[in-house]
Scaffold this motif. Sequence first.
Motif, PDB file in Angstrom:
ATOM      1  N   MET A 118       0.846  -1.198   0.000  1.00 41.50           N
ATOM      2  CA  MET A 118       0.000   0.000   0.000  1.00 41.50           C
ATOM      3  C   MET A 118       0.881   1.247   0.000  1.00 41.50           C
ATOM      4  O   MET A 118       1.940   1.265   0.608  1.00 41.50           O
ATOM      5  CB  MET A 118      -0.930  -0.006   1.220  1.00 41.50           C
ATOM      6  CG  MET A 118      -1.904   1.151   1.246  1.00 41.50           C
ATOM      7  SD  MET A 118      -3.114   1.059   2.589  1.00 41.50           S
ATOM      8  CE  MET A 118      -4.229  -0.188   1.947  1.00 41.50           C
ATOM      9  N   LYS A 119       0.420   2.271  -0.707  1.00 40.77           N
ATOM     10  CA  LYS A 119       1.150   3.527  -0.770  1.00 40.77           C
ATOM     11  C   LYS A 119       0.558   4.535   0.211  1.00 40.77           C
ATOM     12  O   LYS A 119      -0.624   4.475   0.544  1.00 40.77           O
ATOM     13  CB  LYS A 119       1.100   4.114  -2.183  1.00 40.77           C
ATOM     14  CG  LYS A 119       1.663   3.216  -3.275  1.00 40.77           C
ATOM     15  CD  LYS A 119       1.557   3.900  -4.617  1.00 40.77           C
ATOM     16  CE  LYS A 119       2.040   2.989  -5.747  1.00 40.77           C
ATOM     17  NZ  LYS A 119       1.065   1.902  -6.026  1.00 40.77           N
ATOM     18  N   ALA A 120       1.375   5.468   0.636  1.00 40.44           N
ATOM     19  CA  ALA A 120       0.912   6.587   1.453  1.00 40.44           C
ATOM     20  C   ALA A 120       1.119   7.873   0.660  1.00 40.44           C
ATOM     21  O   ALA A 120       2.228   8.142   0.187  1.00 40.44           O
ATOM     22  CB  ALA A 120       1.664   6.653   2.773  1.00 40.44           C
ATOM     23  N   VAL A 121       0.060   8.629   0.515  1.00 37.60           N
ATOM     24  CA  VAL A 121       0.106   9.930  -0.165  1.00 37.60           C
ATOM     25  C   VAL A 121       0.191  11.010   0.901  1.00 37.60           C
ATOM     26  O   VAL A 121      -0.610  11.024   1.846  1.00 37.60           O
ATOM     27  CB  VAL A 121      -1.137  10.130  -1.050  1.00 37.60           C
ATOM     28  CG1 VAL A 121      -1.126  11.517  -1.680  1.00 37.60           C
ATOM     29  CG2 VAL A 121      -1.211   9.052  -2.127  1.00 37.60           C
ATOM     30  N   ILE A 122       1.170  11.905   0.759  1.00 39.00           N
ATOM     31  CA  ILE A 122       1.374  12.964   1.746  1.00 39.00           C
ATOM     32  C   ILE A 122       1.187  14.315   1.067  1.00 39.00           C
ATOM     33  O   ILE A 122       1.812  14.606   0.043  1.00 39.00           O
ATOM     34  CB  ILE A 122       2.764  12.866   2.385  1.00 39.00           C
ATOM     35  CG1 ILE A 122       2.960  11.485   3.027  1.00 39.00           C
ATOM     36  CG2 ILE A 122       2.947  13.963   3.439  1.00 39.00           C
ATOM     37  CD1 ILE A 122       4.332  11.271   3.622  1.00 39.00           C
ATOM     38  N   LEU A 123       0.325  15.129   1.652  1.00 35.90           N
ATOM     39  CA  LEU A 123       0.039  16.459   1.110  1.00 35.90           C
ATOM     40  C   LEU A 123       1.106  17.438   1.585  1.00 35.90           C
ATOM     41  O   LEU A 123       1.203  17.726   2.773  1.00 35.90           O
ATOM     42  CB  LEU A 123      -1.345  16.902   1.562  1.00 35.90           C
ATOM     43  CG  LEU A 123      -2.489  16.003   1.075  1.00 35.90           C
ATOM     44  CD1 LEU A 123      -3.734  16.198   1.931  1.00 35.90           C
ATOM     45  CD2 LEU A 123      -2.786  16.263  -0.396  1.00 35.90           C
ATOM     46  N   ALA A 124       1.899  17.944   0.648  1.00 33.65           N
ATOM     47  CA  ALA A 124       3.035  18.786   1.025  1.00 33.65           C
ATOM     48  C   ALA A 124       3.129  20.034   0.163  1.00 33.65           C
ATOM     49  O   ALA A 124       4.229  20.561  -0.047  1.00 33.65           O
ATOM     50  CB  ALA A 124       4.332  17.976   0.919  1.00 33.65           C
ATOM     51  N   GLY A 125       1.992  20.540  -0.319  1.00 31.70           N
ATOM     52  CA  GLY A 125       2.049  21.645  -1.264  1.00 31.70           C
ATOM     53  C   GLY A 125       1.506  22.971  -0.778  1.00 31.70           C
ATOM     54  O   GLY A 125       1.559  23.965  -1.502  1.00 31.70           O
ATOM     55  N   GLY A 126       0.962  23.016   0.450  1.00 30.15           N
ATOM     56  CA  GLY A 126       0.338  24.238   0.932  1.00 30.15           C
ATOM     57  C   GLY A 126       1.317  25.347   1.272  1.00 30.15           C
ATOM     58  O   GLY A 126       2.531  25.120   1.380  1.00 30.15           O
ATOM     59  N   LEU A 127       0.779  26.546   1.478  1.00 28.33           N
ATOM     60  CA  LEU A 127       1.620  27.719   1.755  1.00 28.33           C
ATOM     61  C   LEU A 127       2.083  27.788   3.204  1.00 28.33           C
ATOM     62  O   LEU A 127       3.098  28.412   3.503  1.00 28.33           O
ATOM     63  CB  LEU A 127       0.851  29.003   1.400  1.00 28.33           C
ATOM     64  CG  LEU A 127       0.504  29.189  -0.078  1.00 28.33           C
ATOM     65  CD1 LEU A 127      -0.332  30.456  -0.251  1.00 28.33           C
ATOM     66  CD2 LEU A 127       1.779  29.286  -0.917  1.00 28.33           C
ATOM     67  N   GLY A 128       1.336  27.223   4.134  1.00 31.02           N
ATOM     68  CA  GLY A 128       1.727  27.266   5.540  1.00 31.02           C
ATOM     69  C   GLY A 128       1.778  28.677   6.096  1.00 31.02           C
ATOM     70  O   GLY A 128       2.698  29.042   6.832  1.00 31.02           O
ATOM     71  N   THR A 129       0.764  29.490   5.793  1.00 31.26           N
ATOM     72  CA  THR A 129       0.803  30.911   6.150  1.00 31.26           C
ATOM     73  C   THR A 129       0.766  31.157   7.656  1.00 31.26           C
ATOM     74  O   THR A 129       1.243  32.180   8.133  1.00 31.26           O
ATOM     75  CB  THR A 129      -0.378  31.655   5.494  1.00 31.26           C
ATOM     76  OG1 THR A 129      -1.603  30.990   5.828  1.00 31.26           O
ATOM     77  CG2 THR A 129      -0.217  31.653   3.978  1.00 31.26           C
ATOM     78  N   ARG A 130       0.193  30.227   8.431  1.00 32.42           N
ATOM     79  CA  ARG A 130       0.093  30.444   9.876  1.00 32.42           C
ATOM     80  C   ARG A 130       1.402  30.191  10.605  1.00 32.42           C
ATOM     81  O   ARG A 130       1.502  30.437  11.804  1.00 32.42           O
ATOM     82  CB  ARG A 130      -1.027  29.580  10.457  1.00 32.42           C
ATOM     83  CG  ARG A 130      -2.410  30.111  10.130  1.00 32.42           C
ATOM     84  CD  ARG A 130      -3.498  29.284  10.768  1.00 32.42           C
ATOM     85  NE  ARG A 130      -3.639  27.977  10.123  1.00 32.42           N
ATOM     86  CZ  ARG A 130      -4.540  27.060  10.480  1.00 32.42           C
ATOM     87  NH1 ARG A 130      -5.356  27.298  11.495  1.00 32.42           N
ATOM     88  NH2 ARG A 130      -4.617  25.920   9.840  1.00 32.42           N
ATOM     89  N   ILE A 131       2.393  29.707   9.890  1.00 36.67           N
ATOM     90  CA  ILE A 131       3.714  29.526  10.489  1.00 36.67           C
ATOM     91  C   ILE A 131       4.740  30.159   9.551  1.00 36.67           C
ATOM     92  O   ILE A 131       5.784  29.599   9.241  1.00 36.67           O
ATOM     93  CB  ILE A 131       3.993  28.023  10.755  1.00 36.67           C
ATOM     94  CG1 ILE A 131       5.244  27.822  11.590  1.00 36.67           C
ATOM     95  CG2 ILE A 131       4.030  27.216   9.467  1.00 36.67           C
ATOM     96  CD1 ILE A 131       5.464  26.403  12.092  1.00 36.67           C
TER      97      ILE A 131
END
Length: 256
Positions: free
Chosen positions: A1-14
């Motif tokens: 099984m694969k794991a998909v990781i969301l890593a594209g956001g801007l992270g504006t709160r940090i």
Amino acid sequence: MKAVILAGGLGTRISEETATRPKPMVEIGGRPILWHIMKMYSSHGINEFVVCLGYKGYFIKEYFANYFLHMSDVTFDMRANGMEIHQNYAEPWRVTLVDTGEETMIGGRIKRILPYVEADEAFCLTYGDGVGDVDIRAGIDLHKREGRLATVTAVQPPGRFGSLRYEGTRVIAFEEKPLGDGGWINGGFFVLSPQVGRYIDGDATVWEREPLEHLAKDNELSVYFHHGFWQPMDTLRDKRYLEDLWNGGNPPWKSW
């Protein structure tokens, strides 16, 4: 099984950390939080990853391009222009990095990576900024038993402020990070069938809105309740808290 990781956001709160790098590359204990998440999955036998890139995605590409070198003892022979690897500590990971766009919403990012998981019965999905002692394998087993298209891990978030217990005017106990008000929220750590793609219109689709709402309405959304530690890294305060836990020598999410 694969794991998909969301890593594209801007992270504006940090933004103190993300002005120069993507949020999943913010370090806890000298390693990106992305690495910590991958180690969590790897400890449950999942070693194949699809990482959704967006904002400053080249940082993540360069990290994995040099990962083997960074995890190895090496001798450089400058005169002969050679390199000798003596010992390496790299994990048995296979990592696919997919540019899913800087402005794409999470639903759109999932839609874009479906070609990499469409042949699979199911795949894992999580956000690139949260850790916990989640029993990932138990969540997968529940997903298979229930037979629905999607399973979400529910968590009870820690309270934002410390709480105290008292008798009269005397404080008898103080807790820095108590659980919240007893409500359950989406903690990520999904297990999904590739068929969830039919609930996603395109890049502008917010995963937590129409897709999850419609999956629930169609009786296609299961829940796995996680009663243990869970902590997102939304703010600089969260980052420092996780750093303190790591430096304490026994971080609760470390399952490897």
